[in-house]
Scaffold this motif. Sequence first.
Motif, PDB file in Angstrom:
ATOM      1  N   ASN A  30       8.651-124.771  18.479  1.00 28.71           N
ATOM      2  CA  ASN A  30       9.153-125.458  19.669  1.00 28.71           C
ATOM      3  C   ASN A  30       8.119-126.440  20.215  1.00 28.71           C
ATOM      4  OD1 ASN A  30      11.039-125.804  21.929  1.00 28.71           O
ATOM      5  ND2 ASN A  30       9.458-124.763  23.131  1.00 28.71           N
ATOM      6  N   GLU A  31       6.875-125.968  20.270  1.00 26.40           N
ATOM      7  CA  GLU A  31       5.782-126.813  20.757  1.00 26.40           C
ATOM      8  C   GLU A  31       5.668-128.080  19.913  1.00 26.40           C
ATOM      9  OE1 GLU A  31       1.232-125.581  22.033  1.00 26.40           O
ATOM     10  OE2 GLU A  31       1.883-125.162  19.985  1.00 26.40           O
ATOM     11  N   PHE A  32       5.769-127.882  18.608  1.00 30.69           N
ATOM     12  CA  PHE A  32       5.683-129.036  17.698  1.00 30.69           C
ATOM     13  C   PHE A  32       6.815-130.024  17.961  1.00 30.69           C
ATOM     14  CE2 PHE A  32       6.756-131.093  13.638  1.00 30.69           C
ATOM     15  CZ  PHE A  32       5.559-131.748  13.395  1.00 30.69           C
ATOM     16  N   ILE A  33       8.023-129.498  18.095  1.00 31.15           N
ATOM     17  CA  ILE A  33       9.171-130.393  18.304  1.00 31.15           C
ATOM     18  C   ILE A  33       9.029-131.155  19.613  1.00 31.15           C
ATOM     19  CG2 ILE A  33      11.677-130.499  18.680  1.00 31.15           C
ATOM     20  CD1 ILE A  33      11.922-128.081  16.816  1.00 31.15           C
ATOM     21  N   ILE A  34       8.763-130.443  20.715  1.00 32.68           N
ATOM     22  CA  ILE A  34       8.819-131.156  21.990  1.00 32.68           C
ATOM     23  C   ILE A  34       7.567-131.975  22.270  1.00 32.68           C
ATOM     24  CG2 ILE A  34      10.433-129.424  22.888  1.00 32.68           C
ATOM     25  CD1 ILE A  34       8.352-128.597  24.893  1.00 32.68           C
ATOM     26  N   LEU A  35       6.399-131.515  21.826  1.00 30.14           N
ATOM     27  CA  LEU A  35       5.194-132.296  22.133  1.00 30.14           C
ATOM     28  C   LEU A  35       4.934-133.370  21.085  1.00 30.14           C
ATOM     29  CD1 LEU A  35       2.628-129.635  23.422  1.00 30.14           C
ATOM     30  CD2 LEU A  35       4.463-130.802  24.640  1.00 30.14           C
ATOM     31  N   THR A  36       5.048-133.005  19.811  1.00 28.07           N
ATOM     32  CA  THR A  36       4.674-133.945  18.762  1.00 28.07           C
ATOM     33  C   THR A  36       5.838-134.862  18.378  1.00 28.07           C
ATOM     34  OG1 THR A  36       3.155-132.262  17.943  1.00 28.07           O
ATOM     35  CG2 THR A  36       3.583-134.133  16.480  1.00 28.07           C
ATOM     36  N   VAL A  37       7.006-134.278  18.181  1.00 25.24           N
ATOM     37  CA  VAL A  37       8.143-135.098  17.756  1.00 25.24           C
ATOM     38  C   VAL A  37       8.713-135.883  18.929  1.00 25.24           C
ATOM     39  CG1 VAL A  37      10.429-135.088  16.710  1.00 25.24           C
ATOM     40  CG2 VAL A  37       8.670-133.482  15.898  1.00 25.24           C
TER      41      VAL A  37
ATOM     42  N   ASP B 204       3.428-131.565  28.572  1.00 29.26           N
ATOM     43  CA  ASP B 204       3.653-130.242  29.180  1.00 29.26           C
ATOM     44  C   ASP B 204       2.348-129.456  29.190  1.00 29.26           C
ATOM     45  OD1 ASP B 204       5.138-128.303  30.413  1.00 29.26           O
ATOM     46  OD2 ASP B 204       5.976-127.477  28.568  1.00 29.26           O
ATOM     47  N   ALA B 205       1.330-130.024  29.880  1.00 27.69           N
ATOM     48  CA  ALA B 205      -0.022-129.460  29.798  1.00 27.69           C
ATOM     49  C   ALA B 205      -0.102-128.022  30.288  1.00 27.69           C
ATOM     50  CB  ALA B 205      -0.989-130.335  30.588  1.00 27.69           C
ATOM     51  N   GLY B 206       0.636-127.705  31.354  1.00 24.43           N
ATOM     52  CA  GLY B 206       0.583-126.337  31.881  1.00 24.43           C
ATOM     53  C   GLY B 206       1.753-125.488  31.417  1.00 24.43           C
ATOM     54  N   GLY B 207       2.599-126.064  30.558  1.00 24.90           N
ATOM     55  CA  GLY B 207       3.589-125.260  29.876  1.00 24.90           C
ATOM     56  C   GLY B 207       4.790-124.774  30.662  1.00 24.90           C
ATOM     57  N   SER B 208       5.287-125.543  31.639  1.00 26.95           N
ATOM     58  CA  SER B 208       6.539-125.120  32.287  1.00 26.95           C
ATOM     59  C   SER B 208       7.601-124.850  31.228  1.00 26.95           C
ATOM     60  CB  SER B 208       7.057-126.212  33.233  1.00 26.95           C
ATOM     61  OG  SER B 208       6.297-126.252  34.408  1.00 26.95           O
TER      62      SER B 208
ATOM     63  N   ALA C 185      -2.218-141.142  30.550  1.00 23.21           N
ATOM     64  CA  ALA C 185      -1.526-139.988  31.132  1.00 23.21           C
ATOM     65  C   ALA C 185      -0.346-139.545  30.280  1.00 23.21           C
ATOM     66  CB  ALA C 185      -1.061-140.314  32.546  1.00 23.21           C
ATOM     67  N   PHE C 186       0.374-140.492  29.705  1.00 24.69           N
ATOM     68  CA  PHE C 186       1.583-140.114  28.966  1.00 24.69           C
ATOM     69  C   PHE C 186       1.455-140.313  27.462  1.00 24.69           C
ATOM     70  CE2 PHE C 186       2.971-141.025  33.283  1.00 24.69           C
ATOM     71  CZ  PHE C 186       3.622-139.854  33.570  1.00 24.69           C
ATOM     72  N   GLY C 187       0.258-140.673  27.006  1.00 22.77           N
ATOM     73  CA  GLY C 187       0.069-140.813  25.570  1.00 22.77           C
ATOM     74  C   GLY C 187       0.910-141.920  24.953  1.00 22.77           C
ATOM     75  N   PHE C 188       1.021-143.043  25.658  1.00 27.19           N
ATOM     76  CA  PHE C 188       1.800-144.172  25.125  1.00 27.19           C
ATOM     77  C   PHE C 188       0.997-144.927  24.073  1.00 27.19           C
ATOM     78  CE2 PHE C 188       4.382-144.538  29.321  1.00 27.19           C
ATOM     79  CZ  PHE C 188       5.159-143.467  28.931  1.00 27.19           C
ATOM     80  N   VAL C 189       0.692-144.239  22.992  1.00 29.35           N
ATOM     81  CA  VAL C 189      -0.040-144.873  21.900  1.00 29.35           C
ATOM     82  C   VAL C 189       0.684-144.567  20.593  1.00 29.35           C
ATOM     83  CG1 VAL C 189      -2.317-144.864  22.991  1.00 29.35           C
ATOM     84  CG2 VAL C 189      -1.506-142.834  21.767  1.00 29.35           C
TER      85      VAL C 189
ATOM     86  N   ALA D 235      13.355-134.477  29.639  1.00 29.96           N
ATOM     87  CA  ALA D 235      14.584-133.702  29.845  1.00 29.96           C
ATOM     88  C   ALA D 235      15.111-133.158  28.520  1.00 29.96           C
ATOM     89  CB  ALA D 235      15.642-134.575  30.517  1.00 29.96           C
ATOM     90  N   ALA D 236      15.018-133.973  27.484  1.00 29.99           N
ATOM     91  CA  ALA D 236      15.462-133.504  26.165  1.00 29.99           C
ATOM     92  C   ALA D 236      14.631-132.304  25.720  1.00 29.99           C
ATOM     93  CB  ALA D 236      15.336-134.635  25.149  1.00 29.99           C
ATOM     94  N   ALA D 237      13.334-132.347  26.038  1.00 27.03           N
ATOM     95  CA  ALA D 237      12.446-131.245  25.650  1.00 27.03           C
ATOM     96  C   ALA D 237      12.888-129.940  26.292  1.00 27.03           C
ATOM     97  CB  ALA D 237      11.013-131.578  26.040  1.00 27.03           C
ATOM     98  N   LEU D 238      13.333-130.021  27.551  1.00 26.41           N
ATOM     99  CA  LEU D 238      13.822-128.814  28.223  1.00 26.41           C
ATOM    100  C   LEU D 238      15.028-128.245  27.485  1.00 26.41           C
ATOM    101  CD1 LEU D 238      13.969-126.769  30.543  1.00 26.41           C
ATOM    102  CD2 LEU D 238      15.258-128.456  31.857  1.00 26.41           C
ATOM    103  N   CYS D 239      15.947-129.116  27.094  1.00 26.44           N
ATOM    104  CA  CYS D 239      17.139-128.647  26.389  1.00 26.44           C
ATOM    105  C   CYS D 239      16.775-127.984  25.061  1.00 26.44           C
ATOM    106  CB  CYS D 239      18.091-129.813  26.140  1.00 26.44           C
ATOM    107  SG  CYS D 239      18.623-130.604  27.657  1.00 26.44           S
ATOM    108  N   VAL D 240      15.895-128.602  24.318  1.00 26.08           N
ATOM    109  CA  VAL D 240      15.455-128.022  23.046  1.00 26.08           C
ATOM    110  C   VAL D 240      14.853-126.638  23.271  1.00 26.08           C
ATOM    111  CG1 VAL D 240      13.789-128.244  21.165  1.00 26.08           C
ATOM    112  CG2 VAL D 240      15.075-130.255  21.929  1.00 26.08           C
ATOM    113  N   THR D 241      14.005-126.548  24.291  1.00 24.94           N
ATOM    114  CA  THR D 241      13.339-125.275  24.573  1.00 24.94           C
ATOM    115  C   THR D 241      14.349-124.190  24.925  1.00 24.94           C
ATOM    116  OG1 THR D 241      11.422-126.493  25.384  1.00 24.94           O
ATOM    117  CG2 THR D 241      11.581-124.184  26.006  1.00 24.94           C
ATOM    118  N   LEU D 242      15.332-124.546  25.752  1.00 23.47           N
ATOM    119  CA  LEU D 242      16.348-123.554  26.119  1.00 23.47           C
ATOM    120  C   LEU D 242      17.112-123.084  24.889  1.00 23.47           C
ATOM    121  CD1 LEU D 242      17.661-125.107  29.458  1.00 23.47           C
ATOM    122  CD2 LEU D 242      16.658-122.831  29.193  1.00 23.47           C
TER     123      LEU D 242
END
Lengths: 467, 467, 467
Positions: free
Chosen positions: A167-174, A179-183, A375-379, A395-402
């Motif tokens: 999940n971490e890979f999908i939402i952070l990397t892909v 989500d630094a503090g992991g909500s 701040a947002f890694g726009f690179v 928002a998409a990341a939240l859906c994937v996580t759920l």
Amino acid sequence: MKDTLMRWKLPLICFIWQLAMIILFGVFIRYDDESSARWNVIRRTRNITSVLENDFYFRYPSFQDVHVMVFVGFGFLMTFLKRYGFGSVGFNFLIASFSIQWALLMQGWFHSLDYSDGKIKIGVESLINADFSAASVLIAFGGVLGKVSPVQLLIMSLFQVTLYAVNEFIILTVLGARDAGGSMVIHVFGAYFGLTITRILYRPNLDQRKNESVYHSDLFSMIGTLYLWMFWPSFNSAISNHGDAQHRGVINSYCSLAASVLTAIAISSVFEKKGKINMVHVQNGTLAGGVALGTAAEMMLTPYGSLIVGALSGTISTLGFIFLSPLLEKYLKIQDTCGIHNLHGIPGVIGAIVGAITAAAATEGVYSREGLIDAFGFVDGFADRTPSVQGGFQAAALCVTLLLSVGGGAVVGFILKLPFWGDPSDENCFEDEVYWEVPTEEEAALHSVHYENNQLKKPTSNGDTQQ
Amino acid sequence: MKDTLMRWKLPLICFIWQLAMIILFGVFIRYDDESSARWNVIRRTRNITSVLENDFYFRYPSFQDVHVMVFVGFGFLMTFLKRYGFGSVGFNFLIASFSIQWALLMQGWFHSLDYSDGKIKIGVESLINADFSAASVLIAFGGVLGKVSPVQLLIMSLFQVTLYAVNEFIILTVLGARDAGGSMVIHVFGAYFGLTITRILYRPNLDQRKNESVYHSDLFSMIGTLYLWMFWPSFNSAISNHGDAQHRGVINSYCSLAASVLTAIAISSVFEKKGKINMVHVQNGTLAGGVALGTAAEMMLTPYGSLIVGALSGTISTLGFIFLSPLLEKYLKIQDTCGIHNLHGIPGVIGAIVGAITAAAATEGVYSREGLIDAFGFVDGFADRTPSVQGGFQAAALCVTLLLSVGGGAVVGFILKLPFWGDPSDENCFEDEVYWEVPTEEEAALHSVHYENNQLKKPTSNGDTQQ
Amino acid sequence: MKDTLMRWKLPLICFIWQLAMIILFGVFIRYDDESSARWNVIRRTRNITSVLENDFYFRYPSFQDVHVMVFVGFGFLMTFLKRYGFGSVGFNFLIASFSIQWALLMQGWFHSLDYSDGKIKIGVESLINADFSAASVLIAFGGVLGKVSPVQLLIMSLFQVTLYAVNEFIILTVLGARDAGGSMVIHVFGAYFGLTITRILYRPNLDQRKNESVYHSDLFSMIGTLYLWMFWPSFNSAISNHGDAQHRGVINSYCSLAASVLTAIAISSVFEKKGKINMVHVQNGTLAGGVALGTAAEMMLTPYGSLIVGALSGTISTLGFIFLSPLLEKYLKIQDTCGIHNLHGIPGVIGAIVGAITAAAATEGVYSREGLIDAFGFVDGFADRTPSVQGGFQAAALCVTLLLSVGGGAVVGFILKLPFWGDPSDENCFEDEVYWEVPTEEEAALHSVHYENNQLKKPTSNGDTQQ
């Protein structure tokens, strides 16, 4: 008391898994540059002049705070049960110790594999991420607390840490979400994973009266609450960018957590009889502000924005304990021992939404152009993203996580339902005696006294006790 | 049991005040340069080469130690009462969480208002100062512990934090006194403010037998003591100048606190029957060395000077518990639940005097010319001060603090005496049941057993119990 | 109850020793350059550009973790005894506070005496080393816990800290061994010193049934365990070289400790009846991985090497509690209250051996030439050492430590056996009442109830209680 046959199952699984860890570590895990004895040579080739420019000095204090939250914070928070203190602290210790090892591997394969030599290179940030993964497991543990065997917990940890890394890979990397503090990655994932499992392990005849505290167990639990509360600013900033992002993550979390305390206690007092305060709400609702800032803490949320998030989440979390939990149990058959839905589920979702909005609202005026990129890694692949697009991906990341947490929890729940993992019978739930050697003498006296008094009192209805 | 009508008063005050905080934060509070997303841009304009030169990395570890002292240290120190553990830890949590928010505003207006835009700019040092302000409130709380309602405590916090900022402004900014660890601003101010209030709230019919500990409550209290003791070096150096001043503040405090332990235990053993040691003295007298170094810790007091201060203050503090407290109650009608006069009042005054003498004795030979200017802030309006003049201003600062604390305490005391704040009746003092949901089952058994035994034993005078 | 005449002995020894400390500190101890007010001047003469290049910022976070381990970790670990909580935490507090003062002097004379002015110059690293010395004393305390008077403990501390500094000087300075986390200097030395003393103080008629826990005392003990466990990475890296060595020490310890938890719990479950887990093993065996990495933590042991060491030492330590301790008591008459032989003795020896092997196996390929010199201090007198020679000296250091600890322990044991130090009678061992004011009311009720129940139950043999 049902024999759970732990004598062979538990040692076997511990030994086999520890052996597997040793072998996999041997094949895959090595020190990164900053923890290698060659570092002094390496840093000079990179023109790093000061020994202090080692990630260790940026992150070690935060790491230790996170470590305390995982082992003392979660461990003691769950000691509120009157006869499950050993299980709370002890199983917490066991599964966290396994999870951090397995997480170093899983997260390593996904995030820090060095393709030049096929090795995972670890440093202090890896340790923090491994602790984060363990925290997610411990959240799920809070849902099933007192109703499963240590073998079930270890199996749950194995699957959960694995899926956590996916999940971490999908939402952070892909998806490129922040989500630094992991909500999302920690709290939402852990909560709905655990709630799905506890739903599948539903026990219709469970005696919920054992799911209660005594005076001193509530004080032990407050040790857990306070360490979680105090160190949450470290948790939410531990892996943020060096400098202002860590600094800001601490300030925002500090404000949010303070606000949660006031609203959690206020709500408790409104709805408990005679305006008394309920320790369950103090132990849990006060922490909602930390969970709800897991995504946005490092962003320019502003201190008053943090207060608003903290005040709201403290309110909603405490209302959840009072009104929602009984409904979840009655209608959805979710027996949530620690109320993880109220502490991690809802506030986690709030946190994800707050993060998405805060990201979408970011401007160059506030962040500066360079600040926005940092701040947002726009690179690289995300170089042409705008804040509002970033908000959408959050928002998409939240859906994937759920989806992944509920789906994964369902699979693991059915695995844990298999009849040979040594789970306790309904009567032995919330009791340390099944899995632990418990001191007998004085306690036995207390229990028998208690029993006697009840007996003695029954024949008479007036206040005095007759003999 | 008297109905304190907490159900409306407590939630109302919590919600209104939290709302006020949100609005005031919205109008006034912003990130400072080092916690802003623009910092990377700003620091390059100032030629700061390393990301590490962010105040965050100088002060965050100390901040977290201070945070632990405020929430766990003070909170658990007060759990020694046998039936007031929830109130000790819980109200500590509540009023500290309010105080730090209000302190960010009050201290901000006085100390870090940016006149260019009318905003208060906060960073990690602001958080430490807010925690310091809360510590002062918690000291006063120790004086009235068990005898007031949470509403009274919140009102007290509001006024105390306000006056704290005023006093701090007068003695640090106007008089130019040094007080990094707050012997004056925190300890003397908190203690005499609280003692004046408890004097005004005097309860002639209070049953002091409830003001007692049980075995495990004394152990919980030791958690508080030890965290205060261990982290006091951080407390006394958290806002000192970067570098040697922080380093020295730690060394001095470390020495002083170690000496206090030996003399506090020695005095306890001399005066208790059969040379036994009293836990009250271990819980409190051992900390006097930290309080007494609040002003001088960052100065060139020398390690042996620190030992002398620690040994003396441990002695005097413990003697205070044994001899002075009963007199204060009998003749001055001061019911000082935690003995704050012995732990914060007297050692704070000692600390102020030690600070004045150490400042007056400073020489260029010891400090170097530059070191003297740095250590005492002999710049701008104070550029032509000499050490002996500085010593005089330190002494003046103590007098101002004493006056403001007693005066302010008197006003607030009379406000708290108004009859509608829901204070407990005399019989309910030192009892959690008034304001907290208390687990009943097992505890009730204990209580009834206790009651029974007393009854059962009465008819006979020999050791055996007859039935 | 035997009158131990503590009333004069304890205060006298505390006051005299504290006075001696003040005088000796006055003659010998001064701030080092980095904690002196002259530091800003000094650092410019040395071209140190940043204020951050003060050892304070490299080591203070680790120092505070070590400080917590010494005062809360060791103190609470020993509270498992049902009626010796005050003695565990309180005497721990007392002797550690004396030991750190005396250690600053003893270690100063041996290691940081400035021959130009005859003064000892102290800084944050001195404080860490003083805490290490105290840790060694507290290990020995664990062996004699509950069977000696505070006066005996203070005398033991005086001698042990002295001999500790001698041993440290021989093995680190003369032999050039490496032992950053103190497998040898702290653990082996403390354990065998303490075991020798407890052997000499053998009490043939000791009632070991008092050497037991109750439910809540086991939870208090877990506070100690967890703080030791969490902060052990700081302990093992606190005085390592700046940069990669500290970083690596943390990673290795983290891995090793995690592995110990799994194997300790597995072994506990194998050998306890019905596969239940014993809290004694969770409280102690889980820590073996930290002890066993005391020497090698800063070396290139690799993460999987650390896992192996942790898994093995957790296994052996727990087996020691189950099988070896009863034999030691039966055949060697060693009454080891806390099982220090299993937690510090054996794992310490393992750690020394692991260190020797890891040193001997070091290569330039792994460390780089410069890294090898840094890691093992191959400079000055040791400039021509090879890794394999270093391994030999590491082994020699273990032998020296074993000899000195047993020899020193024997001498001190006979001194402590002298009849006028106020030791408790056999019946009063493991009881706080001898040396502490113990709250009576509620506890007395509990005790009498317990007593009554036993009485009441005796006449009948069936489950129900008849009256």
